[in-house]
Design a protein around this motif. Structure first.
Motif, short mmCIF file in Angstrom:
data_model
loop_
_atom_site.label_atom_id
_atom_site.label_comp_id
_atom_site.label_asym_id
_atom_site.label_seq_id
_atom_site.Cartn_x
_atom_site.Cartn_y
_atom_site.Cartn_z
N ILE A 188 0.83 -1.20 0.00
CA ILE A 188 0.00 0.00 0.00
C ILE A 188 0.87 1.25 0.00
CG2 ILE A 188 -1.76 1.29 1.26
CD1 ILE A 188 -2.81 -1.36 2.31
N ASN A 214 -0.56 5.83 -4.07
CA ASN A 214 -1.62 5.24 -3.24
C ASN A 214 -2.04 6.14 -2.09
OD1 ASN A 214 -1.78 2.91 -4.74
ND2 ASN A 214 -0.39 1.73 -3.44
N LEU A 231 -8.53 -0.29 -1.63
CA LEU A 231 -7.40 -1.21 -1.54
C LEU A 231 -7.62 -2.36 -0.56
CD1 LEU A 231 -4.65 1.57 -1.36
CD2 LEU A 231 -5.30 0.26 -3.39
#
Length: 431
Positions: A382, A397, A405
């Motif tokens: 992530i 991200n 996610l």
């Protein structure tokens, strides 16, 4: 850094050496532990068998080492990664001016062995992280006299993870002492049984943080100048080189740069000790507080080693700011403690919370206290703080919603250099 080879002259105990200690060990009493067996066996265990580790040989550690040696513990080990500074001499009474620049662990061990015949103190000049579980497994108990939250969290997590239910000897009691000016605390941690250090993180004062705009543009305090040097100038000058707050050369550079900035803004008060105190979040120590807390820690060590009395359950506080006040209470285990609870920490987010906002939440969360967290799941990266290539690759991200996610009820693994374990958080969403 290796253990120094030191020798001690073994002398037989003379008559009456432990007269006062033996008054406790020769017979039981109304507060004696049911397992206590008075007489020669318990005295033999204390003086010939027990092995104790002291982590830290600073103001608190020096007092602890002296107390343990005089109480009858004869096989003591000590770890400390610091060298002696001249500013230590007003409260760390095992050191002398000739010792400045030398290892605290080595000098403290040598002093104790010269002062207390028959005691063997084995020093290690280095970090606790240098040692593995096999090293810590050899001790009967551990006493911490540390000034670092990160080090406490590391040894706490290590001792909890060492516990094997099929091996009772794997459980190593930890006694933690700490002082903050005229305040102090001592606590007994029985890994997996009582609350651990991680359970009580929310009791700690949050480190002082200065607004970036103030330290960058309008500094008013010497602390602002020091923060400017460490937070803004160091990364600018040294790029990816990590600031080591235990390196005198690094502290010296910060002091020089901060002093120059203070002079520019006509601010007085930037000193070497203040520079070190700001970057390491050090609060001045008081010798009398160290003595009281060290005595409390060593009393608990004696009670645990001998079973001669019930040990503390489990937290002792000393407050000496206006008068002398102490308070004892039982700090309960946290069911969601990431170290001794064994469960993921539940975090509820709004469905539109971004990854960057989640990171801010983790940093602000008082019962986690994490800096620069990296996030991942079992299937995807992530966001990673380092190395630079991975940070750059995962940076997009930050603006994404966490819900894009991670599914509702999904787990995220959080890692950081300040976190001595992998933290698992379970995400749920609310509209």
């Amino acid at each position: 850094m290796a253990t120094a080879e030191l020798t001690t002259t073994q002398k037989p105990d003379w008559a009456g050496r432990y007269f006062h200690i033996d008054q406790v060990l020769n017979s039981g009493g109304p507060r004696t532990d049911p397992q206590f067996a008075a007489g020669d066996e318990v005295k033999k265990f204390l003086r010939e068998t027990s092995k104790i580790l002291v982590i830290g040989a600073g103001g608190l550690g020096c007092e602890i080492l002296a107390n343990l040696a005089l109480t009858g513990f004869k096989d003591i080990h000590v770890i400390d990664m610091d060298t002696i500074d001249i500013s230590n001499l007003n409260r760390q009474f095992l050191f002398r001016p000739k010792d400045v620049g030398h290892s605290k662990a080595n000098v403290a061990a040598e002093f104790i062995m010269k002062r207390v015949p028959g005691v063997k103190v084995t020093p290690y000049f280095g970090k606790i992280q240098d040692k593995g579980e096999d090293y810590y497994m050899q001790f009967h108990l551990v006493i911490c006299g540390l000034d670092s939250v990160e080090a406490r969290r590391w040894i706490n997590a290590t001792l909890v993870n060492m516990v094997d239910e099929s091996n009772p000897d794997s459980l190593k009691p930890m006694i933690d002492g700490g002082t903050e000016g005229f305040k102090g605390q001592a606590r007994v941690i029985i890994p997996t049984v009582t609350s651990c250090y991680e359970c009580s993180l929310d009791m700690l004062n949050k480190p002082t943080a200065f607004p970036i705009c103030t330290i960058a543009n309008t500094p008013r305090l010497p602390e602002h100048c020091i923060e400017w040097a460490s937070v803004l100038e160091w990364p600018k000058v040294f790029a990816d080189k990590k600031l080591d707050t235990d390196d005198p050369e690094h502290i010296g550079w910060l002091y020089k740069v901060a002093a120059a900035r203070a002079a520019e803004f006509k601010i007085e008060g930037v000193t070497w000790s203040l520079t070190q105190g700001v970057v390491k979040n050090i609060i001045p120590a008081i010798a009398s507080t160290n003595a009281i807390i060290a005595a409390a820690c060593c009393n608990e060590a004696f009670k645990i080693a001998t079973s001669s009395a019930a040990y503390l359950n489990n937290y002792f506080m000393l407050i000496g700011t206006e008068s002398v006040y102490s308070y004892t209470f039982e700090h309960e285990k946290r069911a969601d403690c990431p170290v001794c609870g064994g469960e993921a920490v539940d975090i509820n987010l709004k469905s539109d919370t971004t990854v960057e906002q989640l990171i801010d939440i983790l940093i602000e969360k008082q019962d986690i206290q994490i800096k620069k967290p990296s996030l991942s799941t079992s299937t995807k990266q992530i966001y990673f703080q380092a190395p630079p290539q991975l940070e750059q690759a995962t940076r997009p991200n930050l603006e994404k919603k966490v819900s894009e996610l991670v599914p509702d009820g999904g787990d995220i693994t959080v890692t950081a250099t300040t976190l001595p374990f992998n933290l698992s958080i379970r995400i749920t969403y609310s509209s």
